[in-house]
Every structure is written in C-alpha cells, then in structure tokens.
Design an enzyme around this catalytic site. Structure first.
Site, PDB file in Angstrom:
ATOM      1  N   MET A  60       0.833  -1.199   0.000  1.00  0.00           N
ATOM      2  CA  MET A  60       0.000   0.000   0.000  1.00  0.00           C
ATOM      3  C   MET A  60       0.868   1.249   0.000  1.00  0.00           C
ATOM      4  O   MET A  60       0.414   2.336   0.361  1.00  0.00           O
ATOM      5  CB  MET A  60      -0.953  -0.010   1.193  1.00  0.00           C
ATOM      6  CG  MET A  60      -2.007  -1.090   1.108  1.00  0.00           C
ATOM      7  SD  MET A  60      -3.504  -0.725   2.051  1.00  0.00           S
ATOM      8  CE  MET A  60      -2.859  -0.625   3.717  1.00  0.00           C
ATOM      9  N   HIS A  67       9.636  -4.189   3.216  1.00  0.00           N
ATOM     10  CA  HIS A  67       9.188  -4.390   1.841  1.00  0.00           C
ATOM     11  C   HIS A  67      10.376  -4.704   0.930  1.00  0.00           C
ATOM     12  O   HIS A  67      10.285  -5.551   0.038  1.00  0.00           O
ATOM     13  CB  HIS A  67       8.490  -3.125   1.314  1.00  0.00           C
ATOM     14  CG  HIS A  67       7.218  -2.785   2.021  1.00  0.00           C
ATOM     15  ND1 HIS A  67       7.110  -1.715   2.866  1.00  0.00           N
ATOM     16  CD2 HIS A  67       6.002  -3.363   1.997  1.00  0.00           C
ATOM     17  CE1 HIS A  67       5.876  -1.634   3.335  1.00  0.00           C
ATOM     18  NE2 HIS A  67       5.171  -2.632   2.820  1.00  0.00           N
ATOM     19  N   GLN A 184      -3.412 -12.219   7.717  1.00  0.00           N
ATOM     20  CA  GLN A 184      -3.573 -11.892   6.303  1.00  0.00           C
ATOM     21  C   GLN A 184      -2.965 -12.988   5.430  1.00  0.00           C
ATOM     22  O   GLN A 184      -3.575 -13.430   4.443  1.00  0.00           O
ATOM     23  CB  GLN A 184      -2.898 -10.558   6.008  1.00  0.00           C
ATOM     24  CG  GLN A 184      -2.785 -10.226   4.525  1.00  0.00           C
ATOM     25  CD  GLN A 184      -2.092  -8.911   4.280  1.00  0.00           C
ATOM     26  OE1 GLN A 184      -2.714  -7.856   4.431  1.00  0.00           O
ATOM     27  NE2 GLN A 184      -0.823  -8.925   3.903  1.00  0.00           N
TER      28      GLN A 184
END
Length: 328
Positions: A60, A67, A184
């Site tokens: 996002m 990341h 998730q």
C-alpha cells in the site's frame, strides 16, 4: 536490473586542420522499473515479461526495508518482479483515517529501483474499482472474524477482494508476503487454495529493526517515547518463545508478564493459536503455533507475531515449516 547505456550527444565539427576534441564518456544510468497506472498500461508492460516466471509483491506504499526484503527475496527466486502500490480504501473502516496513511511514492520508487523491480503497478481506486464500490466481494469467512477481524470488521473482506483482483491483473506465478501479517497471510493462502488461483504464495520472515521492533509503515507515527513503549510487544514474543519447551501455559504466562509491566501499551489481545485455524492451542498441544499480539501505543495500533515450536525442543521459528517459504 541491467544498466541502460546513454549515447553521447554529437560533437561540434572541428575547425579545418585540427583534430576533433575528445568526447568524455557518459556514465550509464541505472534503468528503473516501468510504471503502469492503468489496466492497459499494465497489460502492455506485462506482455514483455515472457522469459521466465513472474513474482508479485503487493503493497500500500510507504515502503520500508521490510518491503525491500520481500522484493529482494522475490528477485532472487523469480525472473521478473512486479510491485503493486495501491492504497486500498476497502481495507479501512469508518474509524480508520485513510487520509492519514503516508504517501511516499518517490521514495517507494527508489526502493523498487534499488531492488531491481521490473514493473510497478500504481493505480488509483477508479482503476481498480471501475464501477465504484464493488457489489461483489471476497468473504474471509470465520477466519476473518477473529483477532484482527474482530478489531477491524470487514478489513479482511476488503483485503482479499483487492488481492484477488491484483492476482488476476498481474497474472503472477508467485506472490510474496511477510510473516508479520500472519492472519492476512493465512487468509490469502486459504483464498488461493479454496478458489483455485494459479499462484504459489510464499512467506518471508518478519523483518525487524535493530531493537526488535517489527518494521511497519505505521512506525513513523510513533514518538520516541511511544517507540520505547512499543518494544514490549517484541519482548513479550521473545519471552514466550523462550518458554516454549514448557508448554502453552508457560508461553502465555511468560509473554503476559512482559506486557503487564508496560502500562502505556493498551493490549487488544495476546494469543497462542494453531497456525491454520487460529484456535487457542490446549495445554497438551505440541507442534507449531502462532504467538500473536496487538495493541495501541499512543495513537498507533501495532501488531506482531512469532511462529513457535511448542514442546521439549521448542523455540522460535522464522516461518511455519508446512508452507512455502523463502529465507530473508
């Protein structure tokens, strides 16, 4: 990514009877990823990635070294890497401030460039949801109603809906996700399996700061004092893992003893659950389990977890052994 050669500009003609002046070589400029913002642009760019498998890392935005580790791990194992940068409004509830979420596209692109990303898909909501708020969504089912789902109703339905769309749009062979977002990750695996998506889901160990704090885009909201308070989450997980040989009760007790000494952290939950069902493991249980914690520090809600092997030779794990994983 290979460097792109840049041709030197033509020199002015030398006066008659003289030798032309030497032209200084132009240094190569590192090529950056292709950026696609529309479906057509993505489709055209994706057609060029034909000589090997394609991995996707979904974000996002507000990228950090966690990341970067995901991207670099994908880069090591796949011929091509696609990164999606999309702030998904369906994942934000009415009490969550979507406008507050950090937007750092220029620095995000620099991380992608350094990590050798081939293609960045950075659409706006009207590109992803062409007809507005989608009438049909992916339901997370019972697993989406506990833990984070109980604290953030509807969050996982919104997450799975956009993940499904991005898997279709990018046509990736593998998808890389961090262990930090354990619930998730579990729900994406279930969706991929239950709905027969032709993609392999790969988990990457949680990336932490030097002090143990799990890397998160939300960490930038923490003040210096908040950050010191937030370290109780990772300390609690380590304390629980250190008691793994003694069984579930000892794990929970050791982790709680750390949290109760930090009154400024408002804990939502601390659980030791089965990694596939998210149900509390009983006292006799031996095997792999998820120790997870969530709480609010200042104005910021944080989550963290640690896979644990419970039993006589137990201790912390990086990722669970019965799923595809990639070393960080």
């Amino acid at each position: 990514m290979p460097a792109a050669s840049v041709a030197a500009p033509p020199a002015d003609p030398a006066p008659p009877g003289t030798s032309p002046a030497p032209v200084a070589p132009v240094a190569p400029v590192a090529a950056g990823p292709v950026v696609a913002r529309t479906r057509d642009e993505l489709r055209m760019a994706r057609r060029q990635l034909t000589d090997g498998d394609v991995a996707v890392v979904m974000t996002m935005g507000a990228l950090h070294e966690g990341h970067a580790t995901l991207i670099e791990t994908a880069r090591q194992r796949a011929a091509h890497v696609v990164v999606t940068i999309f702030l998904n409004p369906l994942q934000f509830g009415p009490r969550e401030d979507l406008s507050r979420y950090p937007r750092t596209f220029d620095s995000d692109m620099e991380i992608c460039r350094r990590a050798g990303v081939d293609l960045v898909f950075a659409p706006t909501p009207d590109v992803i949801y062409q007809d507005g708020d989608p009438g049909v969504r992916v339901s997370a089912g019972p697993l989406g109603n506990v833990l984070e789902g109980q604290a953030r109703p509807g969050h996982f339905d919104g997450m799975l809906t956009v993940v499904a769309k991005l898997l279709h749009l990018t046509r990736a062979d593998t998808a890389y996700y961090g262990q930090k977002d354990a619930q998730q990750l579990l729900l994406i695996r279930r969706m991929v399996g239950d709905l027969d998506f032709p993609v392999r889901v790969v988990s990457v160990p949680t990336v932490r700061e030097a002090d143990g704090l799990a890397m998160s885009s939300r960490n930038m909201y923490l003040t210096d004092s908040d950050r010191e308070t937030a370290l109780c989450l990772s300390r609690a997980l380590r304390a629980g893992a250190a008691a793994a040989a003694e069984g579930p009760s000892a794990i929970r007790r050791a982790a709680r003893s750390v949290l109760v000494r930090e009154p400024l952290a408002l804990i939502d939950y601390l659980v030791l659950v089965h990694p596939s069902t998210l149900e509390d493991v009983p006292e006799w249980y031996r095997g792999e389990a998820l120790l997870a914690v969530a709480g609010r520090v200042g104005t910021t809600r944080l989550i963290d977890n640690l896979p644990i092997s419970v039993g006589p030779s137990g201790g912390p794990l990086e990722v669970f052994s019965d799923v595809d994983s990639a070393g960080a």
